[in-house]
Scaffold this motif. Structure first.
Motif, PDB file in Angstrom:
ATOM      1  N   MET A  74       0.761  -1.172   0.076  1.00 15.34           N
ATOM      2  CA  MET A  74      -0.170   0.018  -0.009  1.00 15.34           C
ATOM      3  C   MET A  74       1.003   1.149   0.116  1.00 15.34           C
ATOM      4  SD  MET A  74      -2.633   1.134   2.951  1.00 15.34           S
ATOM      5  CE  MET A  74      -3.585  -0.500   2.480  1.00 15.34           C
TER       6      MET A  74
ATOM      7  N   ARG B  22       1.378   4.572   1.110  1.00 13.20           N
ATOM      8  CA  ARG B  22       0.611   5.560   2.190  1.00 13.20           C
ATOM      9  C   ARG B  22       0.961   7.153   1.952  1.00 13.20           C
ATOM     10  NH1 ARG B  22       2.584   3.890   7.841  1.00 13.20           N
ATOM     11  NH2 ARG B  22       1.451   5.721   8.296  1.00 13.20           N
TER      12      ARG B  22
ATOM     13  N   THR C  96      -6.547  -0.600  11.463  1.00 16.98           N
ATOM     14  CA  THR C  96      -6.607  -1.449  10.180  1.00 16.98           C
ATOM     15  C   THR C  96      -7.801  -1.411   9.190  1.00 16.98           C
ATOM     16  OG1 THR C  96      -7.655  -3.705  11.160  1.00 16.98           O
ATOM     17  CG2 THR C  96      -5.121  -3.326  11.319  1.00 16.98           C
TER      18      THR C  96
ATOM     19  N   GLU D 205     -10.078   0.123   6.942  1.00 19.51           N
ATOM     20  CA  GLU D 205      -9.613   0.844   5.474  1.00 19.51           C
ATOM     21  C   GLU D 205     -10.636   1.110   4.389  1.00 19.51           C
ATOM     22  OE1 GLU D 205      -5.956   0.200   2.166  1.00 19.51           O
ATOM     23  OE2 GLU D 205      -6.581  -1.310   3.515  1.00 19.51           O
ATOM     24  N   LYS D 206     -11.524   0.163   4.404  1.00 23.22           N
ATOM     25  CA  LYS D 206     -12.683   0.439   3.311  1.00 23.22           C
ATOM     26  C   LYS D 206     -14.104   0.072   3.919  1.00 23.22           C
ATOM     27  CE  LYS D 206      -9.699  -1.250  -0.682  1.00 23.22           C
ATOM     28  NZ  LYS D 206      -9.486  -1.896  -1.681  1.00 23.22           N
TER      29      LYS D 206
ATOM     30  N   SER E 233      -4.049   5.327  11.421  1.00 22.38           N
ATOM     31  CA  SER E 233      -5.417   4.601  10.842  1.00 22.38           C
ATOM     32  C   SER E 233      -5.620   5.015   9.183  1.00 22.38           C
ATOM     33  CB  SER E 233      -6.433   5.676  11.766  1.00 22.38           C
ATOM     34  OG  SER E 233      -7.798   5.363  10.951  1.00 22.38           O
ATOM     35  N   GLU E 234      -5.742   3.737   8.615  1.00 20.04           N
ATOM     36  CA  GLU E 234      -5.813   3.859   7.253  1.00 20.04           C
ATOM     37  C   GLU E 234      -6.958   4.689   6.733  1.00 20.04           C
ATOM     38  OE1 GLU E 234      -3.505   3.190   5.448  1.00 20.04           O
ATOM     39  OE2 GLU E 234      -2.273   2.151   6.901  1.00 20.04           O
ATOM     40  N   TRP E 235      -8.366   4.474   7.617  1.00 16.08           N
ATOM     41  CA  TRP E 235      -9.592   5.204   7.392  1.00 16.08           C
ATOM     42  C   TRP E 235      -9.356   6.800   7.649  1.00 16.08           C
ATOM     43  CZ3 TRP E 235     -13.590   4.171   4.432  1.00 16.08           C
ATOM     44  CH2 TRP E 235     -14.816   4.963   4.643  1.00 16.08           C
TER      45      TRP E 235
ATOM     46  N   PHE F 273      -6.717   8.562   7.354  1.00 17.01           N
ATOM     47  CA  PHE F 273      -5.894   9.012   6.319  1.00 17.01           C
ATOM     48  C   PHE F 273      -6.475   9.125   5.011  1.00 17.01           C
ATOM     49  CE2 PHE F 273      -2.262   8.729   3.226  1.00 17.01           C
ATOM     50  CZ  PHE F 273      -1.695   9.876   3.253  1.00 17.01           C
ATOM     51  N   SER F 274      -7.221   8.014   4.719  1.00 19.89           N
ATOM     52  CA  SER F 274      -7.900   7.962   3.308  1.00 19.89           C
ATOM     53  C   SER F 274      -8.900   9.185   3.226  1.00 19.89           C
ATOM     54  CB  SER F 274      -8.373   6.768   2.855  1.00 19.89           C
ATOM     55  OG  SER F 274      -9.514   6.261   3.730  1.00 19.89           O
TER      56      SER F 274
ATOM     57  N   ASP G 144       6.412   7.509   6.919  1.00 19.95           N
ATOM     58  CA  ASP G 144       6.494   6.237   6.662  1.00 19.95           C
ATOM     59  C   ASP G 144       6.471   5.258   8.034  1.00 19.95           C
ATOM     60  OD1 ASP G 144       5.812   5.769   4.188  1.00 19.95           O
ATOM     61  OD2 ASP G 144       7.823   5.915   3.465  1.00 19.95           O
TER      62      ASP G 144
END
Length: 622
Positions: free
Chosen positions: A1, A3, A319, A321-322, A401-403, A405-406, A423
């Motif tokens: 991924m 980032r 984790t 994310e989607k 948090s991936e969510w 950040f996205s 990173d």
């Protein structure tokens, strides 16, 4: 991924060069970042003639990771007698759970938020803030936790450096401590942290000891981390500003900066008033817990909500994310099953749509705060020609948090902003940056967050309608002049750029009948949080005023030199004494400094002013 898609060049930039240490003897700098949910330690050993390096403590007692980690949970367990029994990673061990239950230990977590100012944005969201342990104040908890951090730092340095025990003995009496706090913390909270450092035994309670404690906002510490990591270099080449978003466990701190001049790439200025919001990752967990309680309230799994919350907090939250993918929370064994509740094999399945709602208030808060910061930074308050913010740097533990950040990436790119995050080591940005704050001192200009001033009385002017409307507040003073009380004298306006050496002052006079009443100047410094640019009266927007601190100065030597003056009251002549003085404040440092100034024999004299935050003194003064 990938980032950091959209801003890879920032990670290739070289950090600025730090000059060699010019001191005459070895020194140790310890930086403590006591976070709401996780904490860290960074340090630097300063040797004369050597370029200082910042290192992190990466080994703590009872850590799960064999290779170590740069953070530990901000948790303390107390027994029923109030004695500390487990701290940090030790407090999360499976092996002590039975002891905790059998001996009735009390868990202290999120205690940092009990220190918050009442006026901080988002206080209404603290519906799940755990209470403090019985007979313990927030200062007690900070002291116990900092004492533990100090012990961890001591052990780590002694074990990892050549001649470690001798090295520690040589620097221990003069250690410089850097403590971080959220952008929204004010003078009262800074004093509480100092008290905790004294109570923890880090410093003695004297002037020399106090001078070894340095306080810095988490936003400014994060900027120093980004500078030293080379993240800001390219972003500032075009003359634009950068916005640091420190997303932590409890608070979201936003700080906007630009360079002070094109010729000095190591000096920075705030270009907007910093912000602090209580919408960190801990509140995502709180919303998840509330959802789970509502979902499982009438089921046999209601007693498992605490376990589910802990699993969500430690694993699932970062984790996610989607929104199209469900989230699984493990809490039990294979026999735990209820298809109606989406529980199978000891796992609860939550829809991505539901999980996204846990994050939504925090995401929305950050986006709106970024818009506000960018709008404020465009105002012509900077000495730099163009400081429009184009680059946003997301740091702090919540930035993992991936969510989060996205969602921020989508929204901010629509606004024409580039968002990046380091990173690695997103959770150690503040601790490393705090050490860099001490070593590099990169910020030379800061922006006033509020209107600052003091309540006062002003000479009554019968032609002034504002004065006439306040006739009930008019009194005749010792000098025979009438004055109306309830006025507000502004010393510093909001959104003003302030250098570290810049002084702000306001002039006052105090006529009294008894000269002994002039042996001390004691007055309050107050904040105004309303919309009026230049507030004049405290009976307007009354709720917008709050006391920042009290300042006290010994003027007994001055009062002894005063000659009596004469005034008439009801036809009778009486004596009185009067001093004319200035309150002098320095707002440009990370901590407020104050002095009292007066003219004596044509020469300005000054007295250091003691800054007091104790509410008992405030009651005595009134």
């Amino acid at each position: 991924m990938e980032r950091n898609r959209g801003c890879p060049l920032f990670l290739l930039a070289m950090p600025p060069t730090r000059p060699p240490y010019t001191g005459s003897s070895r020194k140790l700098v310890l930086a403590f970042d006591v976070g709401t949910t996780f904490s860290g330690i960074s340090y630097s050993i300063l040797d004369p003639g050597q370029v200082p390096e910042i290192k992190g403590v990466t080994r703590f007692p009872a850590q799960e990771k064999v290779g170590g980690d740069s953070k530990i949970p901000t948790i303390i367990y107390y027994d029923q007698d109030g004695k500390v029994r487990a701290v940090g990673a030790e407090a999360t061990q499976e092996s002590i759970k039975e002891t905790i239950e059998d001996e009735g230990w009390t868990k202290a977590e999120w205690f940092k938020l009990h220190m918050r100012p009442k006026a901080i944005a988002g206080s209404s969201s603290l519906y799940k803030l755990p209470p403090l342990p019985r007979n313990k104040s927030v200062v007690d908890l900070f002291a116990d936790f900092m004492r533990y951090l100090y012990g961890c730092a001591k052990t780590y340095i002694q074990e990892t450096h050549a001649n470690g025990p001798q090295l520690w003995l040589s620097v221990e009496p003069t250690i410089e401590f850097v403590l971080t706090h959220p952008n929204g913390w004010e003078g009262a909270q800074q004093q509480q942290m100092r008290k905790a450092a004294i109570l923890a035994g880090l410093i003695p309670d004297n002037v020399a000891g106090h001078a070894r404690v340095h306080l810095v906002t988490e936003g400014e510490a994060s900027l120093h981390f980004c500078i030293q990591s080379g993240l800001t270099t390219d972003a500032l080449k075009s003359g634009g500003g950068v916005l640091i978003v420190d997303a932590g466990g409890g608070t979201i701190d936003l700080s906007a900066y630009g360079q002070t001049s094109a010729s000095n790439d190591s000096s920075f200025e705030e270009i907007a008033s910093p912000e602090c919001h209580l919408q960190g990752s801990a509140f995502v967990t709180s919303r998840a817990q509330q959802f789970l309680e509502d979902l499982l309230r009438d089921s046999k799994f209601f007693g498992d909500v605490e376990t589910m919350k802990e699993h969500f907090d430690k694993s699932s939250k970062l984790t996610f994310e989607k929104i199209e993918n469900p989230l699984f929370i493990k809490f039990g064994g294979v026999r735990d099953r209820d298809p109606k509740l989406n529980i199978r094999g000891g796992q609860l399945k939550l829809s991505g749509t539901d999980v996204a709602t846990f994050f939504q208030p925090s995401v929305a808060c950050i986006i709106e705060a970024v818009k506000k910061q960018c709008a404020a930074a465009q105002k012509p308050i900077s000495v730099v020609d163009s400081n429009t913010v184009q680059s946003v740097f997301l740091v702090g533990g919540f930035s993992a948090s991936e969510w989060l950040f996205s969602q921020l990436k989508i929204s901010l790119e629509q606004l024409g902003k580039t968002i990046c995050r380091p990173d690695s080591h997103v959770n150690k940005a503040v601790a490393d940056g705090a050490a860099s704050f001490y070593l590099d001192h990169s910020v030379a200009i800061r922006v006033s967050k509020l209107v600052y001033g003091t309540g006062c009385c002003t000479l009554f002017d019968p032609k002034d309608s504002e004065h006439r409307s306040r006739l009930s507040s008019v009194r005749t003073w010792a000098d025979g002049y009438k004055r109306v009380s309830g006025a507000f004298s502004v010393i510093l306006r909001k959104n003003v750029q302030v250098s570290e050496t810049q002084e702000f002052r306001a002039s006052f006079s105090r006529p009294v009948k008894d000269r002994l009443d002039l042996d001390e100047v004691f007055t309050s410094i107050e904040c105004y949080r309303g919309t009026d640019v230049l507030p004049r009266w405290k009976d307007i927007d009354t709720d917008m005023y709050s006391t920042l601190c009290f300042i006290s100065a010994d003027t007994s030597n001055l009062s002894k030199t005063l000659s009596p003056r004469f005034a008439r009251e009801n036809g009778t002549l009486h004596t009185y004494f009067k001093i004319d003085f200035d309150i002098i404040l320095l707002f440009g440092l990370t901590e407020l400094k104050a002095q009292i100034g007066w003219i004596e024999d044509g020469v300005e004299k000054r007295s250091p002013a003691r800054i007091v935050y104790d509410s008992d003194i405030a009651r005595a003064d009134t």
